[in-house]
Design a protein around this motif. Structure first.
Motif, PDB file in Angstrom:
ATOM      1  N   VAL A 171       0.820  -1.209   0.000  1.00  0.00           N
ATOM      2  CA  VAL A 171       0.000   0.000   0.000  1.00  0.00           C
ATOM      3  C   VAL A 171       0.853   1.258   0.000  1.00  0.00           C
ATOM      4  O   VAL A 171       0.590   2.220  -0.746  1.00  0.00           O
ATOM      5  N   HIS A 172       1.920   1.276   0.800  1.00  0.00           N
ATOM      6  CA  HIS A 172       2.765   2.470   0.905  1.00  0.00           C
ATOM      7  C   HIS A 172       3.476   2.741  -0.419  1.00  0.00           C
ATOM      8  O   HIS A 172       3.446   3.872  -0.935  1.00  0.00           O
ATOM      9  N   THR A 173       4.100   1.704  -0.981  1.00  0.00           N
ATOM     10  CA  THR A 173       4.820   1.878  -2.246  1.00  0.00           C
ATOM     11  C   THR A 173       3.855   2.240  -3.364  1.00  0.00           C
ATOM     12  O   THR A 173       4.145   3.062  -4.224  1.00  0.00           O
TER      13      THR A 173
ATOM     14  N   ALA B 237       1.575   8.637  -7.051  1.00  0.00           N
ATOM     15  CA  ALA B 237       1.855  10.069  -7.014  1.00  0.00           C
ATOM     16  C   ALA B 237       2.842  10.455  -8.119  1.00  0.00           C
ATOM     17  O   ALA B 237       2.678  11.490  -8.789  1.00  0.00           O
ATOM     18  N   ALA B 238       3.868   9.633  -8.329  1.00  0.00           N
ATOM     19  CA  ALA B 238       4.849   9.922  -9.373  1.00  0.00           C
ATOM     20  C   ALA B 238       4.263   9.712 -10.765  1.00  0.00           C
ATOM     21  O   ALA B 238       4.603  10.437 -11.709  1.00  0.00           O
ATOM     22  N   LEU B 239       3.348   8.738 -10.885  1.00  0.00           N
ATOM     23  CA  LEU B 239       2.764   8.434 -12.195  1.00  0.00           C
ATOM     24  C   LEU B 239       1.866   9.554 -12.701  1.00  0.00           C
ATOM     25  O   LEU B 239       1.694   9.726 -13.914  1.00  0.00           O
ATOM     26  N   ARG B 240       1.289  10.317 -11.785  1.00  0.00           N
ATOM     27  CA  ARG B 240       0.359  11.371 -12.214  1.00  0.00           C
ATOM     28  C   ARG B 240       1.059  12.349 -13.159  1.00  0.00           C
ATOM     29  O   ARG B 240       0.468  12.809 -14.142  1.00  0.00           O
TER      30      ARG B 240
ATOM     31  N   PRO C  58      -9.253  -0.183  -6.768  1.00  0.00           N
ATOM     32  CA  PRO C  58      -9.781   1.196  -6.777  1.00  0.00           C
ATOM     33  C   PRO C  58      -8.677   2.234  -6.803  1.00  0.00           C
ATOM     34  O   PRO C  58      -8.844   3.311  -7.362  1.00  0.00           O
ATOM     35  N   SER C  59      -7.530   1.909  -6.219  1.00  0.00           N
ATOM     36  CA  SER C  59      -6.433   2.872  -6.220  1.00  0.00           C
ATOM     37  C   SER C  59      -5.920   3.113  -7.631  1.00  0.00           C
ATOM     38  O   SER C  59      -5.455   4.215  -7.948  1.00  0.00           O
ATOM     39  N   THR C  60      -5.988   2.092  -8.495  1.00  0.00           N
ATOM     40  CA  THR C  60      -5.562   2.266  -9.886  1.00  0.00           C
ATOM     41  C   THR C  60      -6.597   3.077 -10.651  1.00  0.00           C
ATOM     42  O   THR C  60      -6.253   3.930 -11.480  1.00  0.00           O
ATOM     43  N   VAL C  61      -7.878   2.826 -10.395  1.00  0.00           N
ATOM     44  CA  VAL C  61      -8.937   3.612 -11.027  1.00  0.00           C
ATOM     45  C   VAL C  61      -8.786   5.090 -10.677  1.00  0.00           C
ATOM     46  O   VAL C  61      -9.092   5.989 -11.468  1.00  0.00           O
ATOM     47  N   GLN C  62      -8.231   5.341  -9.518  1.00  0.00           N
ATOM     48  CA  GLN C  62      -8.072   6.704  -9.027  1.00  0.00           C
ATOM     49  C   GLN C  62      -7.147   7.528  -9.934  1.00  0.00           C
ATOM     50  O   GLN C  62      -7.207   8.747  -9.936  1.00  0.00           O
ATOM     51  N   LEU C  63      -6.305   6.847 -10.706  1.00  0.00           N
ATOM     52  CA  LEU C  63      -5.386   7.549 -11.598  1.00  0.00           C
ATOM     53  C   LEU C  63      -6.087   8.078 -12.846  1.00  0.00           C
ATOM     54  O   LEU C  63      -5.527   8.908 -13.567  1.00  0.00           O
TER      55      LEU C  63
END
Length: 608
Positions: A529-531, A537-540, A555-560
């Motif tokens: 989760v941390h990594t 954040a860097a991928l944005r 869901p964290s990937t959808v968030q991108l």
């Protein structure tokens, strides 16, 4: 169990051995002069051996009969000189062909490797890796041995037999006819042997390829085998395939031994009969003792050319089978074309249209007849600079769809465009420059960290700054703690690294070239989760500079993503923001069920 080759042995000899071997001509043509010279030298060397019986005839009828010691010494010297000349000429023949034939083998191996790189993924899905490996190693060694020995000696031995039987006929027509008695049955048996041995040779070479596949899978999957205690079942599979191969090799040996027994027995019987008839003729003064000695010595000298027929036929049949196996992937249709350099403007459409899929369909070529395709009528538009998340149940076709964009598979219907340019008409090299891919299961090579990451920059390569930037985006700080930093060898398949480390390196490889289009197939699934949060954040920043299609299972990937496309049963069922799909689409809600804890941040993301 490993996959077997799609080329079963029973269909192996649809063409004659000669036709199969003639396919090697484009490779042989550049050294035809040296091969021809080696054949001529071989014939001359064999002729030296045929001159020795003539010297013996002179010795017996001359110096021996006349009790002339000086003549005996002269005859012995001539025999020694002829033997040395024969040995020297055979050494020269070997020198003429050794280096050129090694070059042919290297050239054929290089051509096969290049061909395998150009063949589509669908080809590699169907073919077992061990089968391809055996074609690049064992089969090419068989072909080199054929060009070095049987190809030349089939001519040399045939010519030697013609010269030898000419000498025999001049010495005694009657005894020559006696020796030629077994010729007809030998020809018939050789033809029958060729057909049976060709089938056995093909079966053995295919089984060797299957065995190589099993060994390769066992080595690469040794962790799974150990973890699940599957040593016994894998060992049984290995021994079963090894026994099958052993049985086929023994069958080949039996065929060869039967032929050798006949080839060696019939000429020996003929020589024995000729000896009896010759002695009777000498006793009746119809033939001189020297002539009989010369005749029998010449007949014995011809034993090797005659007896080698079985050996040479066996090697030629194996070489014909090896040639068929080598040219199967070389002539398989479907290689990726359009590799020629073309101006960039011709390959690129106007910037700003993004990625479009219009009526795209796809079905695997080996699917059962009448079965529905994996994809059917997919319509999707990812706007330039937009990040689209692709969501759907397992098996709905998400990964297949992402493989169509860089043409790892070719769509069977519809069209795909990048900024208005049809990918089907685009040179593959240019397409791969525009599109970068990170797969869910990352593959690394037995190379350094730097080399694995820089591979994503294409032929132009990547400098130190670009590599370090990509590693920072993918949160690969761990590489600096490796024994040799960026120059550390990651090992075969990158198995010296953890799953998350491999996935981050694969992501760095995808972004190092700053691609205009980025395809990510659940690229964060192996991260903690941390990594994951750091990578996101860097991928944005990266995603702002590119047009991206991201397969999302979390869901964290959808968030991108800016928007989400819901895929269902090979079609795009709905497109919208996460919030809109949660509100309006029951299937999407089911997919997102159990993830309520992530709903609030997802909705905040949609409000951007």
């Amino acid at each position: 169990m490993p996959a077997t080759s799609p080329d079963p042995a029973p269909a192996a000899r649809s063409r004659s051995s000669i036709r199969s071997l003639l396919r090697l001509w484009p490779y042989v043509r550049p050294i035809r002069g040296r091969l021809g010279a080696s054949a001529v030298v071989g014939v001359v060397a064999s002729s030296m051996g045929l001159l020795i019986p003539l010297v013996l005839k002179w010795l017996v009828d001359g110096p021996v009969t006349d009790r002339d010691p000086s003549g005996v010494w002269l005859g012995g010297g001539l025999v020694l000189l002829l033997g040395l000349l024969e040995a020297g000429l055979f050494g020269l023949r070997r020198w003429l062909v050794a280096r050129p034939l090694a070059g042919i083998e290297a050239s054929m191996r290089s051509d096969l490797y290049q061909r395998l790189q150009r063949l589509p993924v669908a080809f590699h899905d169907r073919w077992a890796s061990g089968q391809l490996l055996s074609r690049a190693t064992t089969d090419l060694q068989i072909l080199r041995m054929f060009l070095a020995f049987p190809l030349v000696f089939l001519f040399v031995n045939a010519t030697t037999m013609l010269i030898g039987f000419g000498i025999l006929l001049a010495q005694s027509p009657l005894l020559t006819l006696v020796l030629l008695g077994p010729a007809v049955p030998l020809v018939v048996l050789s033809m029958r042997f060729e057909t049976r041995y060709a089938l056995a040779a093909r079966r053995a070479q295919d089984q060797a390829g299957d065995l190589a596949t099993l060994v390769e899978e066992s080595v690469l999957g040794v962790r799974i085998i150990k973890a699940f205690g599957r040593h016994r079942s894998q060992s049984e599979a290995f021994h079963r395939q090894a026994r099958d191969l052993r049985g086929t090799e023994l069958h080949k040996a039996r065929l060869l031994s039967d032929l050798w027994a006949i080839i060696m027995t019939l000429p020996e019987l003929a020589i024995g009969v000729a000896l009896v008839v010759g002695v009777l003729q000498v006793s009746d003064d119809k033939l001189s003792a020297g002539t009989l000695v010369a005749f029998l010595t010449t007949a014995l000298a011809l034993r090797w050319p005659v007896e080698s027929i079985g050996f040479l036929l066996a090697m030629s049949n194996e070489a014909a089978t090896a040639a068929d196996r080598y040219f199967e992937p070389m002539t398989t249709r479907g290689a990726e074309g359009g590799e020629a350099d073309r101006p960039a403007a011709e390959a690129d459409g106007p910037r700003g249209d993004g990625l479009r899929l219009e009526g795209v369909g796809f079905g695997y070529p080996d699917a059962p007849a009448g079965s529905p395709g994996v994809l059917a009528g997919v319509d999707l538009h990812v706007r330039a600079g937009e990040t689209m998340a692709l969501v759907g149940a397992t098996g709905c076709g998400k990964t297949t769809l992402t493989a169509l964009v860089p043409r790892l598979h070719e769509q069977t219907a519809g069209r795909i465009t990048l900024d208005g340019a049809d990918t089907a008409a685009m040179p593959v090299a240019r397409l791969r420059e525009l599109v970068a891919v990170a797969f869910e299961e990352p593959t690394l090579f037995s190379a350094t960290v730097r080399e694995n990451v820089a591979m994503g920059a294409g032929p132009s390569g990547a400098g130190e700054a670009e590599v370090l930037r990509a590693l920072e985006i993918a949160q690969c700080a761990f590489v600096h703690a490796l024994p040799d930093g960026l120059d550390t060898q990651v090992g075969e398949q990158g198995l010296s690294l953890s799953g998350g480390q491999r996935q981050r390196l694969a992501l760095a490889r995808a972004v190092v070239g700053r691609p205009r289009f980025l395809i990510l197939d659940d690229p964060l699934s192996a991260l903690d989760v941390h990594t994951e949060a750091l990578v996101e954040a860097a991928l944005r920043d990266v995603l702002r500079e590119t047009t991206a299609l991201v397969v999302a299972h979390r869901p964290s990937t959808v968030q991108l993503a800016d928007r989400v496309a819901l895929m269902s049963e090979g079609r795009i069922a709905a497109v919208g923001s996460h919030t809109e799909l949660l509100r309006d689409n029951a299937e999407y809600r089911r997919l997102m069920s159990g993830l309520d804890t992530a709903s609030e941040p997802l909705e905040r993301s949609d409000a951007r």
